[in-house]
Write a protein that holds these residues in place. Structure first.
Motif, PDB file in Angstrom:
ATOM      1  N   UNK A  13      -8.737   4.869   7.678  1.00 42.01           N
ATOM      2  CA  UNK A  13      -9.408   4.391   6.679  1.00 42.01           C
ATOM      3  C   UNK A  13      -8.796   5.085   5.377  1.00 42.01           C
ATOM      4  N   UNK A  14      -8.664   4.060   4.603  1.00 44.22           N
ATOM      5  CA  UNK A  14      -8.163   4.272   3.206  1.00 44.22           C
ATOM      6  C   UNK A  14      -8.911   4.998   2.574  1.00 44.22           C
ATOM      7  N   UNK A  15     -10.244   4.663   2.420  1.00 41.95           N
ATOM      8  CA  UNK A  15     -11.453   5.444   1.579  1.00 41.95           C
ATOM      9  C   UNK A  15     -11.573   6.702   2.053  1.00 41.95           C
ATOM     10  N   UNK A  16     -11.783   7.022   3.282  1.00 42.32           N
ATOM     11  CA  UNK A  16     -12.103   8.253   3.914  1.00 42.32           C
ATOM     12  C   UNK A  16     -10.745   9.375   3.798  1.00 42.32           C
ATOM     13  N   UNK A  17      -9.737   8.656   3.901  1.00 44.52           N
ATOM     14  CA  UNK A  17      -8.681   9.636   3.674  1.00 44.52           C
ATOM     15  C   UNK A  17      -7.997   9.821   2.262  1.00 44.52           C
ATOM     16  N   UNK A  18      -8.941   9.159   1.370  1.00 45.06           N
ATOM     17  CA  UNK A  18      -8.668   9.266  -0.156  1.00 45.06           C
ATOM     18  C   UNK A  18      -7.711   8.683  -0.553  1.00 45.06           C
ATOM     19  N   UNK A  19      -7.036   7.807   0.180  1.00 44.95           N
ATOM     20  CA  UNK A  19      -5.828   7.122  -0.478  1.00 44.95           C
ATOM     21  C   UNK A  19      -6.126   5.837  -1.278  1.00 44.95           C
ATOM     22  N   UNK A  20      -7.555   5.527  -1.268  1.00 45.44           N
ATOM     23  CA  UNK A  20      -7.868   4.174  -2.006  1.00 45.44           C
ATOM     24  C   UNK A  20      -9.405   4.619  -3.045  1.00 45.44           C
ATOM     25  N   UNK A  21      -9.073   4.638  -4.186  1.00 44.71           N
ATOM     26  CA  UNK A  21     -10.307   4.625  -5.215  1.00 44.71           C
ATOM     27  C   UNK A  21     -10.534   3.197  -5.661  1.00 44.71           C
ATOM     28  N   UNK A  22     -11.516   3.189  -6.529  1.00 41.19           N
ATOM     29  CA  UNK A  22     -12.092   1.805  -6.947  1.00 41.19           C
ATOM     30  C   UNK A  22     -11.163   1.226  -7.884  1.00 41.19           C
ATOM     31  N   UNK A  23     -10.173   1.744  -8.619  1.00 42.60           N
ATOM     32  CA  UNK A  23      -9.097   1.299  -9.488  1.00 42.60           C
ATOM     33  C   UNK A  23      -8.009   0.685  -8.549  1.00 42.60           C
ATOM     34  N   UNK A  24      -7.742   1.325  -7.406  1.00 43.01           N
ATOM     35  CA  UNK A  24      -6.574   0.861  -6.807  1.00 43.01           C
ATOM     36  C   UNK A  24      -7.243  -0.224  -5.833  1.00 43.01           C
ATOM     37  N   UNK A  25      -8.495  -0.148  -5.661  1.00 45.57           N
ATOM     38  CA  UNK A  25      -8.961  -1.295  -4.824  1.00 45.57           C
ATOM     39  C   UNK A  25      -8.888  -2.558  -5.724  1.00 45.57           C
ATOM     40  N   UNK A  78       0.858  -1.317   0.018  1.00 50.69           N
ATOM     41  CA  UNK A  78       0.077   0.151  -0.103  1.00 50.69           C
ATOM     42  C   UNK A  78       1.010   1.326  -0.105  1.00 50.69           C
ATOM     43  N   UNK A  79       1.969   1.387   0.804  1.00 49.19           N
ATOM     44  CA  UNK A  79       2.616   2.443   0.905  1.00 49.19           C
ATOM     45  C   UNK A  79       3.594   2.741  -0.176  1.00 49.19           C
ATOM     46  N   UNK A  80       3.941   1.656  -0.908  1.00 48.50           N
ATOM     47  CA  UNK A  80       4.844   1.731  -2.046  1.00 48.50           C
ATOM     48  C   UNK A  80       3.792   2.432  -3.304  1.00 48.50           C
ATOM     49  N   UNK A  81       2.650   2.228  -3.367  1.00 52.00           N
ATOM     50  CA  UNK A  81       1.613   2.765  -4.326  1.00 52.00           C
ATOM     51  C   UNK A  81       1.172   4.124  -3.750  1.00 52.00           C
ATOM     52  N   UNK A  82       1.616   4.544  -2.569  1.00 57.18           N
ATOM     53  CA  UNK A  82       1.088   6.107  -2.139  1.00 57.18           C
ATOM     54  C   UNK A  82       2.546   6.715  -2.025  1.00 57.18           C
ATOM     55  N   UNK A  83       3.549   6.444  -2.859  1.00 55.50           N
ATOM     56  CA  UNK A  83       4.732   7.282  -2.833  1.00 55.50           C
ATOM     57  C   UNK A  83       5.545   7.201  -1.638  1.00 55.50           C
ATOM     58  N   UNK A  84       5.168   6.219  -0.986  1.00 57.09           N
ATOM     59  CA  UNK A  84       6.003   5.890   0.418  1.00 57.09           C
ATOM     60  C   UNK A  84       5.317   6.543   1.494  1.00 57.09           C
ATOM     61  N   UNK A  85       4.335   7.022   1.313  1.00 54.53           N
ATOM     62  CA  UNK A  85       3.647   7.813   2.394  1.00 54.53           C
ATOM     63  C   UNK A  85       3.264   6.779   3.625  1.00 54.53           C
ATOM     64  N   UNK A  86       3.522   7.213   4.747  1.00 56.47           N
ATOM     65  CA  UNK A  86       3.300   6.184   5.885  1.00 56.47           C
ATOM     66  C   UNK A  86       1.927   6.507   6.475  1.00 56.47           C
ATOM     67  N   UNK A  87       1.295   5.319   6.709  1.00 54.36           N
ATOM     68  CA  UNK A  87      -0.109   5.496   7.224  1.00 54.36           C
ATOM     69  C   UNK A  87      -0.214   4.651   8.384  1.00 54.36           C
TER      70      UNK A  87
END
Length: 81
Positions: A26-38, A12-21
């Motif tokens: 909540x990946x959806x509420x935080x805008x980190x996960x959309x339908x394509x990434x899901x 997950x973090x590698x696909x978010x540019x290394x951002x640590x979560x």
């Protein structure tokens, strides 16, 4: 579960540019996960852990956070890939 958690976190973090979560964010509420990434995550889980993700498995609760995804893998008794 710790091995699953670390593997999922790394993916997950590698696909978010290394951002640590936090693992419980909540990946959806935080805008980190959309339908394509899901969809990408589902395909990756099937390949990485050798599990079949069925229609009934596609709930927000199973994919809401890094921790939830790791718990889903663990619940499916998947070996670490």
């Amino acid at each position: 579960m710790e091995n699953h958690l670390a593997t999922v976190r790394e993916y997950i973090t590698s696909h978010l540019g290394g951002k640590t979560l936090p693992d419980d964010e909540d990946l959806f509420a935080g805008g980190h996960l959309n339908s394509l990434f899901a969809v990408q995550i589902v395909v990756w889980l099937e390949k990485e852990f050798g599990i079949a993700v069925r229609g009934g498995d596609l709930t927000l609760d199973n994919f809401r956070s890094i921790g939830a995804i790791a718990a889903f893998v663990e619940a499916n008794n998947a070996p670490v890939g």
